[in-house]
Design a protein around this motif. Structure first.
Motif, PDB file in Angstrom:
ATOM      1  N   ALA A   6     -15.926 -39.426  12.436  1.00 28.02           N
ATOM      2  CA  ALA A   6     -14.597 -40.117  12.806  1.00 28.02           C
ATOM      3  C   ALA A   6     -14.306 -39.453  14.042  1.00 28.02           C
ATOM      4  CB  ALA A   6     -13.481 -39.923  12.005  1.00 28.02           C
ATOM      5  N   PHE A   7     -14.367 -38.048  14.245  1.00 29.96           N
ATOM      6  CA  PHE A   7     -14.368 -37.442  15.513  1.00 29.96           C
ATOM      7  C   PHE A   7     -15.586 -37.651  16.852  1.00 29.96           C
ATOM      8  CE2 PHE A   7     -12.476 -34.714  12.192  1.00 29.96           C
ATOM      9  CZ  PHE A   7     -10.966 -34.816  12.526  1.00 29.96           C
ATOM     10  N   ALA A   8     -16.626 -37.535  16.229  1.00 37.41           N
ATOM     11  CA  ALA A   8     -17.860 -37.996  17.247  1.00 37.41           C
ATOM     12  C   ALA A   8     -17.464 -39.419  17.842  1.00 37.41           C
ATOM     13  CB  ALA A   8     -19.022 -37.970  16.290  1.00 37.41           C
ATOM     14  N   ASP A   9     -16.974 -40.233  17.053  1.00 36.93           N
ATOM     15  CA  ASP A   9     -16.682 -41.526  17.440  1.00 36.93           C
ATOM     16  C   ASP A   9     -15.573 -41.827  18.638  1.00 36.93           C
ATOM     17  OD1 ASP A   9     -18.584 -42.863  15.798  1.00 36.93           O
ATOM     18  OD2 ASP A   9     -17.006 -43.608  14.338  1.00 36.93           O
ATOM     19  N   GLN A  10     -14.757 -40.609  18.709  1.00 38.73           N
ATOM     20  CA  GLN A  10     -13.579 -40.562  19.644  1.00 38.73           C
ATOM     21  C   GLN A  10     -14.075 -39.700  20.742  1.00 38.73           C
ATOM     22  OE1 GLN A  10      -9.622 -40.040  18.080  1.00 38.73           O
ATOM     23  NE2 GLN A  10     -10.538 -39.776  15.974  1.00 38.73           N
ATOM     24  N   GLY A  11     -15.525 -39.136  20.890  1.00 40.25           N
ATOM     25  CA  GLY A  11     -15.964 -38.601  21.920  1.00 40.25           C
ATOM     26  C   GLY A  11     -16.042 -37.189  21.771  1.00 40.25           C
ATOM     27  N   VAL A  12     -15.974 -36.260  20.754  1.00 44.60           N
ATOM     28  CA  VAL A  12     -15.841 -35.096  20.303  1.00 44.60           C
ATOM     29  C   VAL A  12     -17.735 -34.663  20.309  1.00 44.60           C
ATOM     30  CG1 VAL A  12     -15.762 -33.075  18.896  1.00 44.60           C
ATOM     31  CG2 VAL A  12     -13.696 -35.102  19.146  1.00 44.60           C
ATOM     32  N   ASN A  27      10.196 -33.067   1.305  1.00 48.11           N
ATOM     33  CA  ASN A  27       9.806 -33.084   2.851  1.00 48.11           C
ATOM     34  C   ASN A  27      10.138 -34.799   3.359  1.00 48.11           C
ATOM     35  OD1 ASN A  27       8.978 -30.578   2.879  1.00 48.11           O
ATOM     36  ND2 ASN A  27       6.711 -31.382   2.865  1.00 48.11           N
ATOM     37  N   SER A  28      10.529 -34.742   4.655  1.00 44.89           N
ATOM     38  CA  SER A  28      10.622 -35.940   5.290  1.00 44.89           C
ATOM     39  C   SER A  28       9.246 -36.407   5.293  1.00 44.89           C
ATOM     40  CB  SER A  28      11.159 -35.743   6.577  1.00 44.89           C
ATOM     41  OG  SER A  28      12.289 -35.449   6.538  1.00 44.89           O
ATOM     42  N   ALA A  29       9.006 -37.782   5.311  1.00 43.53           N
ATOM     43  CA  ALA A  29       7.759 -38.448   5.227  1.00 43.53           C
ATOM     44  C   ALA A  29       7.106 -38.381   6.574  1.00 43.53           C
ATOM     45  CB  ALA A  29       7.801 -39.960   4.661  1.00 43.53           C
ATOM     46  N   GLU A  30       6.073 -37.655   6.798  1.00 44.86           N
ATOM     47  CA  GLU A  30       5.541 -37.746   8.244  1.00 44.86           C
ATOM     48  C   GLU A  30       3.761 -38.100   8.090  1.00 44.86           C
ATOM     49  OE1 GLU A  30       6.597 -37.562  11.165  1.00 44.86           O
ATOM     50  OE2 GLU A  30       8.963 -36.987  10.645  1.00 44.86           O
ATOM     51  N   ALA A  31       3.513 -38.439   8.996  1.00 45.04           N
ATOM     52  CA  ALA A  31       1.913 -38.596   9.000  1.00 45.04           C
ATOM     53  C   ALA A  31       1.311 -37.197   9.335  1.00 45.04           C
ATOM     54  CB  ALA A  31       1.598 -39.571  10.006  1.00 45.04           C
ATOM     55  N   LEU A  32       0.282 -36.920   8.389  1.00 44.15           N
ATOM     56  CA  LEU A  32      -0.713 -35.757   8.379  1.00 44.15           C
ATOM     57  C   LEU A  32      -1.913 -36.148   9.208  1.00 44.15           C
ATOM     58  CD1 LEU A  32      -1.451 -32.759   7.448  1.00 44.15           C
ATOM     59  CD2 LEU A  32      -2.292 -33.963   5.347  1.00 44.15           C
ATOM     60  N   TYR A  33      -2.170 -35.230  10.257  1.00 43.20           N
ATOM     61  CA  TYR A  33      -3.293 -35.510  11.138  1.00 43.20           C
ATOM     62  C   TYR A  33      -4.354 -34.145  11.261  1.00 43.20           C
ATOM     63  CZ  TYR A  33      -0.838 -33.820  15.307  1.00 43.20           C
ATOM     64  OH  TYR A  33      -0.097 -33.240  15.998  1.00 43.20           O
ATOM     65  N   VAL A  34      -5.547 -34.227  11.701  1.00 39.26           N
ATOM     66  CA  VAL A  34      -6.333 -33.096  12.128  1.00 39.26           C
ATOM     67  C   VAL A  34      -6.793 -33.645  13.631  1.00 39.26           C
ATOM     68  CG1 VAL A  34      -8.297 -31.879  11.991  1.00 39.26           C
ATOM     69  CG2 VAL A  34      -7.181 -32.587   9.851  1.00 39.26           C
ATOM     70  N   ALA A  35      -6.576 -32.836  14.726  1.00 37.92           N
ATOM     71  CA  ALA A  35      -7.112 -33.216  15.776  1.00 37.92           C
ATOM     72  C   ALA A  35      -8.278 -32.175  16.343  1.00 37.92           C
ATOM     73  CB  ALA A  35      -6.107 -32.955  16.926  1.00 37.92           C
ATOM     74  N   LEU A  36      -9.407 -32.528  16.870  1.00 37.09           N
ATOM     75  CA  LEU A  36     -10.546 -31.717  17.270  1.00 37.09           C
ATOM     76  C   LEU A  36     -10.187 -31.824  18.832  1.00 37.09           C
ATOM     77  CD1 LEU A  36     -13.509 -32.202  14.989  1.00 37.09           C
ATOM     78  CD2 LEU A  36     -11.607 -30.572  14.849  1.00 37.09           C
ATOM     79  N   ASN A  37     -10.548 -30.586  19.336  1.00 38.11           N
ATOM     80  CA  ASN A  37     -10.315 -30.469  20.978  1.00 38.11           C
ATOM     81  C   ASN A  37      -9.600 -31.078  21.845  1.00 38.11           C
ATOM     82  OD1 ASN A  37     -13.067 -29.271  20.550  1.00 38.11           O
ATOM     83  ND2 ASN A  37     -14.459 -30.721  21.440  1.00 38.11           N
ATOM     84  N   GLY A  38      -8.367 -31.000  21.068  1.00 43.90           N
ATOM     85  CA  GLY A  38      -7.264 -31.479  21.372  1.00 43.90           C
ATOM     86  C   GLY A  38      -6.777 -32.897  21.740  1.00 43.90           C
ATOM     87  N   LEU A  94     -19.775 -32.601  18.555  1.00 42.68           N
ATOM     88  CA  LEU A  94     -19.637 -31.869  17.487  1.00 42.68           C
ATOM     89  C   LEU A  94     -20.243 -30.477  17.648  1.00 42.68           C
ATOM     90  CD1 LEU A  94     -19.768 -34.444  14.763  1.00 42.68           C
ATOM     91  CD2 LEU A  94     -17.815 -33.194  15.495  1.00 42.68           C
ATOM     92  N   ALA A  95     -21.429 -30.480  18.535  1.00 44.42           N
ATOM     93  CA  ALA A  95     -22.119 -29.193  18.758  1.00 44.42           C
ATOM     94  C   ALA A  95     -21.330 -28.179  19.472  1.00 44.42           C
ATOM     95  CB  ALA A  95     -23.401 -29.436  19.443  1.00 44.42           C
ATOM     96  N   ASN A  96     -19.899 -28.532  19.802  1.00 43.22           N
ATOM     97  CA  ASN A  96     -19.386 -27.659  20.726  1.00 43.22           C
ATOM     98  C   ASN A  96     -17.736 -27.935  20.602  1.00 43.22           C
ATOM     99  OD1 ASN A  96     -18.344 -25.748  22.829  1.00 43.22           O
ATOM    100  ND2 ASN A  96     -18.646 -27.242  24.521  1.00 43.22           N
ATOM    101  N   VAL A  97     -17.268 -27.589  19.379  1.00 40.21           N
ATOM    102  CA  VAL A  97     -15.738 -27.831  19.123  1.00 40.21           C
ATOM    103  C   VAL A  97     -15.251 -26.749  19.494  1.00 40.21           C
ATOM    104  CG1 VAL A  97     -14.378 -28.128  17.186  1.00 40.21           C
ATOM    105  CG2 VAL A  97     -16.582 -29.203  17.070  1.00 40.21           C
ATOM    106  N   ASN A  98     -14.321 -26.793  20.319  1.00 40.36           N
ATOM    107  CA  ASN A  98     -13.264 -25.884  20.930  1.00 40.36           C
ATOM    108  C   ASN A  98     -12.128 -25.680  20.028  1.00 40.36           C
ATOM    109  OD1 ASN A  98     -15.073 -25.517  23.098  1.00 40.36           O
ATOM    110  ND2 ASN A  98     -14.113 -27.371  24.069  1.00 40.36           N
ATOM    111  N   THR A  99     -11.279 -26.474  19.495  1.00 43.42           N
ATOM    112  CA  THR A  99      -9.978 -26.234  18.738  1.00 43.42           C
ATOM    113  C   THR A  99      -9.956 -27.218  17.552  1.00 43.42           C
ATOM    114  OG1 THR A  99      -8.843 -27.801  20.166  1.00 43.42           O
ATOM    115  CG2 THR A  99      -8.829 -25.562  20.964  1.00 43.42           C
ATOM    116  N   ILE A 100      -9.189 -26.768  16.767  1.00 42.42           N
ATOM    117  CA  ILE A 100      -9.046 -27.513  15.492  1.00 42.42           C
ATOM    118  C   ILE A 100      -7.624 -27.326  15.477  1.00 42.42           C
ATOM    119  CG2 ILE A 100      -9.316 -25.678  13.653  1.00 42.42           C
ATOM    120  CD1 ILE A 100      -9.924 -27.874  11.763  1.00 42.42           C
TER     121      ILE A 100
END
Length: 143
Positions: A96-102, A59-70, A104-110
Protein backbone atom coordinates in the motif's frame (compact mmCIF):
# COMPACT_ATOMS: atom_id res chain seq x y z
CA UNK A 1 7.30 10.44 28.07
CA UNK A 2 6.11 6.84 27.86
CA UNK A 3 3.06 5.10 29.25
CA UNK A 4 3.93 2.37 31.77
CA UNK A 5 0.45 1.25 32.89
CA UNK A 6 -1.57 0.99 29.66
CA UNK A 7 0.72 -1.25 27.60
CA UNK A 8 0.24 -4.10 25.16
CA UNK A 9 3.66 -5.78 25.31
CA UNK A 10 6.80 -5.08 27.28
CA UNK A 11 6.80 -2.32 29.86
CA UNK A 12 6.06 0.83 27.85
CA UNK A 13 3.68 2.18 25.23
CA UNK A 14 3.62 5.50 23.41
CA UNK A 15 0.77 7.87 24.28
CA UNK A 16 -0.41 10.40 21.72
CA UNK A 17 -2.57 13.28 22.91
CA UNK A 18 -4.36 14.81 19.95
CA UNK A 19 -6.31 18.01 19.50
CA UNK A 20 -7.45 18.72 15.95
CA UNK A 21 -9.49 21.81 16.77
CA UNK A 22 -7.05 24.24 18.36
CA UNK A 23 -8.58 27.68 18.03
CA UNK A 24 -10.68 26.59 15.05
CA UNK A 25 -7.66 25.83 12.83
CA UNK A 26 -7.75 23.02 10.29
CA UNK A 27 -5.46 20.43 11.85
CA UNK A 28 -4.28 16.89 12.16
CA UNK A 29 -2.15 15.44 14.97
CA UNK A 30 0.96 13.42 14.22
CA UNK A 31 4.09 12.00 15.79
CA UNK A 32 7.02 11.13 13.51
CA UNK A 33 10.19 9.07 13.96
CA UNK A 34 13.22 9.51 11.72
CA UNK A 35 14.71 6.07 11.10
CA UNK A 36 18.33 5.12 11.20
CA UNK A 37 17.62 1.37 11.33
CA UNK A 38 15.81 -0.49 9.91
CA UNK A 39 15.46 1.62 6.79
CA UNK A 40 15.39 -1.27 4.30
CA UNK A 41 11.91 -2.70 4.73
CA UNK A 42 12.51 -5.33 2.04
CA UNK A 43 15.14 -7.32 3.99
CA UNK A 44 14.25 -10.95 4.65
CA UNK A 45 11.10 -10.65 2.55
CA UNK A 46 9.34 -8.25 4.90
CA UNK A 47 5.86 -7.49 3.57
CA UNK A 48 3.73 -6.39 6.52
CA UNK A 49 3.73 -3.65 9.15
CA UNK A 50 1.78 -4.25 12.36
CA UNK A 51 0.84 -1.69 14.98
CA UNK A 52 -1.10 -2.29 18.18
CA UNK A 53 -3.26 0.67 19.20
CA UNK A 54 -5.84 1.55 21.79
CA UNK A 55 -8.05 4.59 22.14
CA UNK A 56 -10.60 5.67 24.69
CA UNK A 57 -14.35 5.42 24.06
CA UNK A 58 -14.75 9.08 25.08
CA UNK A 59 -12.28 10.22 22.38
CA UNK A 60 -13.54 12.29 19.49
CA UNK A 61 -13.86 10.13 16.39
CA UNK A 62 -10.84 10.76 14.17
CA UNK A 63 -9.28 8.85 11.31
CA UNK A 64 -6.14 6.93 12.29
CA UNK A 65 -3.27 6.78 9.79
CA UNK A 66 0.33 5.75 9.21
CA UNK A 67 2.56 7.77 6.90
CA UNK A 68 5.93 6.77 5.47
CA UNK A 69 8.50 9.24 4.17
CA UNK A 70 6.18 12.13 4.95
CA UNK A 71 3.68 11.61 2.16
CA UNK A 72 2.47 8.03 1.63
CA UNK A 73 -0.56 7.66 3.90
CA UNK A 74 -2.61 4.57 4.79
CA UNK A 75 -5.77 5.05 6.85
CA UNK A 76 -7.29 2.49 9.19
CA UNK A 77 -10.48 0.95 7.77
CA UNK A 78 -12.52 2.01 10.81
CA UNK A 79 -13.12 5.80 10.73
CA UNK A 80 -13.83 5.63 14.48
CA UNK A 81 -10.60 3.76 15.35
CA UNK A 82 -9.74 6.46 17.90
CA UNK A 83 -12.69 5.28 20.01
CA UNK A 84 -11.71 1.60 20.18
CA UNK A 85 -11.03 1.05 23.89
CA UNK A 86 -9.17 -2.27 23.69
CA UNK A 87 -5.77 -3.17 22.25
CA UNK A 88 -6.29 -3.76 18.54
CA UNK A 89 -3.80 -5.13 16.01
CA UNK A 90 -3.59 -3.19 12.74
CA UNK A 91 -1.93 -5.11 9.92
CA UNK A 92 -0.83 -3.13 6.86
CA UNK A 93 0.46 -4.63 3.61
CA UNK A 94 3.59 -2.65 2.72
CA UNK A 95 2.52 -2.73 -0.92
CA UNK A 96 0.00 0.00 0.00
CA UNK A 97 2.96 2.34 0.59
CA UNK A 98 4.92 1.12 -2.45
CA UNK A 99 1.86 1.86 -4.59
CA UNK A 100 2.19 5.49 -3.44
CA UNK A 101 5.81 5.70 -4.55
CA UNK A 102 7.67 4.75 -1.35
CA UNK A 103 10.98 2.99 -1.96
CA UNK A 104 10.65 0.29 0.70
CA UNK A 105 14.42 -0.26 0.60
CA UNK A 106 14.90 3.30 1.89
CA UNK A 107 12.24 4.27 4.45
CA UNK A 108 13.28 7.53 6.12
CA UNK A 109 10.38 8.25 8.47
CA UNK A 110 7.30 6.65 9.97
CA UNK A 111 4.48 8.75 11.42
CA UNK A 112 1.31 7.89 13.31
CA UNK A 113 -1.50 10.38 13.23
CA UNK A 114 -5.13 11.24 13.74
CA UNK A 115 -7.21 13.38 11.44
CA UNK A 116 -6.71 13.87 7.74
CA UNK A 117 -3.12 14.63 6.78
CA UNK A 118 -3.97 15.19 3.12
CA UNK A 119 -6.92 17.55 3.66
CA UNK A 120 -6.85 18.85 7.26
CA UNK A 121 -10.11 19.88 8.86
CA UNK A 122 -11.28 20.92 12.30
CA UNK A 123 -11.82 17.87 14.46
CA UNK A 124 -11.78 16.68 18.03
CA UNK A 125 -9.39 15.60 20.75
CA UNK A 126 -8.42 12.56 22.78
CA UNK A 127 -5.68 10.14 23.77
CA UNK A 128 -4.31 7.15 21.87
CA UNK A 129 -1.74 4.52 22.83
CA UNK A 130 0.59 2.70 20.44
CA UNK A 131 2.75 -0.35 21.09
CA UNK A 132 4.56 -3.24 19.41
CA UNK A 133 5.23 -1.66 16.02
CA UNK A 134 6.81 -4.44 13.96
CA UNK A 135 7.72 -5.62 10.48
CA UNK A 136 6.96 -9.20 9.38
CA UNK A 137 7.71 -11.41 6.38
CA UNK A 138 4.80 -13.19 4.70
CA UNK A 139 3.51 -16.23 6.61
CA UNK A 140 5.04 -19.57 5.72
CA UNK A 141 2.90 -21.86 3.61
CA UNK A 142 2.75 -25.57 4.20
CA UNK A 143 4.32 -27.74 1.47
Amino acid sequence: YTEETIVHGGSQAMPLYYDNNQQGKLKYSEVEKTLTYPRDWTEKGVSTLTIWFRGISANSAEALYVALNGSAVVFHDNPNASQIGIWTKWTIDLQAFADQGVNLANVNTIALGLGNKKTPQAGGSGTMYFDDIRLYPPPLTAP
